[in-house]
Write an enzyme that holds these catalytic residues in place. Sequence first.
Site, PDB file in Angstrom:
ATOM      1  N   HIS B 223      36.857 -13.230  28.463  1.00  0.00           N
ATOM      2  CA  HIS B 223      38.304 -12.645  28.072  1.00  0.00           C
ATOM      3  C   HIS B 223      38.423 -14.090  27.967  1.00  0.00           C
ATOM      4  CE1 HIS B 223      41.917 -10.897  27.221  1.00  0.00           C
ATOM      5  NE2 HIS B 223      42.657 -12.024  27.994  1.00  0.00           N
ATOM      6  N   TYR B 227      40.674 -16.658  24.563  1.00  0.00           N
ATOM      7  CA  TYR B 227      41.536 -17.766  24.866  1.00  0.00           C
ATOM      8  C   TYR B 227      40.775 -18.640  24.616  1.00  0.00           C
ATOM      9  CZ  TYR B 227      44.697 -14.629  26.298  1.00  0.00           C
ATOM     10  OH  TYR B 227      45.752 -13.714  25.537  1.00  0.00           O
ATOM     11  N   HIS B 374      41.061  -4.947  16.121  1.00  0.00           N
ATOM     12  CA  HIS B 374      41.086  -5.833  17.004  1.00  0.00           C
ATOM     13  C   HIS B 374      40.414  -7.260  16.954  1.00  0.00           C
ATOM     14  CE1 HIS B 374      43.680  -7.684  20.039  1.00  0.00           C
ATOM     15  NE2 HIS B 374      42.887  -7.606  20.648  1.00  0.00           N
ATOM     16  N   PHE B 375      39.279  -7.348  17.234  1.00  0.00           N
ATOM     17  CA  PHE B 375      39.348  -8.694  17.468  1.00  0.00           C
ATOM     18  C   PHE B 375      38.831  -9.368  15.833  1.00  0.00           C
ATOM     19  CE2 PHE B 375      35.151  -7.014  18.652  1.00  0.00           C
ATOM     20  CZ  PHE B 375      34.494  -6.857  17.892  1.00  0.00           C
ATOM     21  N   HIS B 376      39.288  -8.608  15.218  1.00  0.00           N
ATOM     22  CA  HIS B 376      39.076  -9.669  13.635  1.00  0.00           C
ATOM     23  C   HIS B 376      40.400  -9.840  13.378  1.00  0.00           C
ATOM     24  CE1 HIS B 376      35.239  -7.643  13.358  1.00  0.00           C
ATOM     25  NE2 HIS B 376      34.731  -8.439  12.183  1.00  0.00           N
ATOM     26  N   ARG B 439      32.603   1.940  18.265  1.00  0.00           N
ATOM     27  CA  ARG B 439      32.235   0.712  17.529  1.00  0.00           C
ATOM     28  C   ARG B 439      31.139   0.852  17.569  1.00  0.00           C
ATOM     29  NH1 ARG B 439      34.162  -3.077  22.355  1.00  0.00           N
ATOM     30  NH2 ARG B 439      32.814  -4.688  20.538  1.00  0.00           N
ATOM     31  N   ARG B 440      30.229  -0.833  17.368  1.00  0.00           N
ATOM     32  CA  ARG B 440      28.859  -0.631  17.679  1.00  0.00           C
ATOM     33  C   ARG B 440      28.184   0.088  16.580  1.00  0.00           C
ATOM     34  NH1 ARG B 440      29.972  -1.667  23.256  1.00  0.00           N
ATOM     35  NH2 ARG B 440      30.368  -3.752  23.538  1.00  0.00           N
TER      36      ARG B 440
END
Lengths: 49, 549
Positions: B223, B227, B374-376, B439-440
Amino acid sequence: MAKTELNRKTKTEIEDSSSLKGTLASVFLLGFFLIVTWVSVYFLFLNRF
Amino acid sequence: MNTLNAKIDRRDGKLVMAHFYVAFIALAVGGLAGLLQTLVRSGKFQLPAGIGYYQILTVHGVVLGLVLTTFFIMGFQIAATSRTSGTLSNLQRKLGWIGFWVMTAGTLMAATMILLNKASVLYTFYAPLQAHFIYYLGLTLVVVGSWLDGAAVLGKYINWRKQNPGQPSPLITFMAVVNTMLWIVATIGVAATVLFQLLPWSLGLVDRVDVLISRTLFWYFGHPLVYFWLLPAYMAWYVVIPKVIGAKIFSDSLARLSFILFLLFSIPVGFHHQLMEPGIDPAWKFLQVVLTFLVVIPSLMTAFSLFATFESFGRSKGATGLFGWFKKLPWGDARFTVPFIGMLSFIPAGAGGLVNASHQLNQVVHNTIWVTGHFHLTLATAVVLTFFGISYWLVPHLTGRVLTKAMNKLAIYQGVLWAIGMTFMSGAMHAAGLLGAPRRSSFSEYGGAAQATEWIPYQIAQAVGGTILFIAIILMLYIFVNLAFFAPKGEEEFPIGEISDHAEKTPMVFENWKLWLGITVLLILFAYTIPFIDMIQNAPIGSKGYKLW
């Protein structure tokens, strides 16, 4: 004298250049979007589980 | 003592560019792998020559998520420190070069193992999937090399403080120092799992691995890693963008406080990636959920500060009304517009993040392709477009060239194309995720299941988006090569914003590292000690390694 000044209609169209009212509105809109997204998925959660 | 260099020393510039060359090669390789993934998942395309889907998935994740980011960030932070705190000493520069070569050697080792299909363990390299030991060793070297790069930044910061007692350090150096400390504290987790669990296990020294502990150590790292990616983008948003648009930084103290809050609250929160994981007490998960939500505070502070910078600038140019300032922003300047698209994408990204982290609500989206979507938005749009925006001025600054009008125009097209491609891809991923698409996993009709049939149109939309994104990557690579080798010679500015005259004086408490690192360690101990004792005391028999590809 004071009364005359009170009665005078002054134009206050000149905006304070240090005003951050747009910033306030923007962060409120942002917060609103966050809440709406969260609540939408929350109702999906309530429907499914 | 004034140490501000208008132009970065040529020797420091070479070190930074070395990092950028690797980063942009990674963009080319990882971007191609991403395109192939979306094509395979559309169900209309099969990989040639026996290449496996999970192999390219691992290439995409590792090369973009770890290599591109780490190399770019280390290069950018060295550049920012050298620009604002003075040229690196010979020892610091040497450390930087050793770090660069150690990271590069590690990257080549890990990449070779993935290409030989000995390490298709996906981006998260979760045990009990077991890769060749050289893969783990390579990733370890990437981390160790980044520590050496970080040591160069910290060394320069210490020099500056000694030469300027009682003064707050330059804002962007301060930010680079916070991010370096965050990175060092975070990588201890991944170093621990790799050195004490995965390496001995992959070497055959031990038979079994404790899966829960290795995943927990991974997310202790995973996590704050997010950041570590995001803070350099925030460095540009807080310090560079105001200068680019001709405004001033709204508040130095606010910027420093938000960075300190990220240091405190981005580490003791890894459990929000493990909310569906058995073996962790829900009460401790809840505690980390609460700590996760505290990160909302510096995020909203950042949003407020940016809006305020933009509005103050617009009003200084005569803007009126509630949103009149929006029109006054320099939309024709790629150095602003491309990172701005990134900022905009961070709004839905943040909203999705709140859903992910909301304990039981995570059940709706856990392990679905929503998370990939989301993380894209966070990493692959907000962060990456800001990195591209940085490259448009930093690369020519370092190579003694200029961003021409034609390249500036192309750069804006690149950013817009990225936004269109990502809207298709990430939007379809979010939607399919809410319908349960995993996913994956590679393309499958799941035996003709009705639910799986619903996902297919979204997978085709992802392939359309992926293709548009790949065109945007080609444009970016073209611009990078132009700025590095072919653009006309000249002087390109490294923009560093000045603090607003209305801002309060910055208190020195922000530089009290004993205090901030002390609280960071206390929060980590508070959030993790009892759960770890619990995991060790109640550990099941470990798992043997699996190679399922």
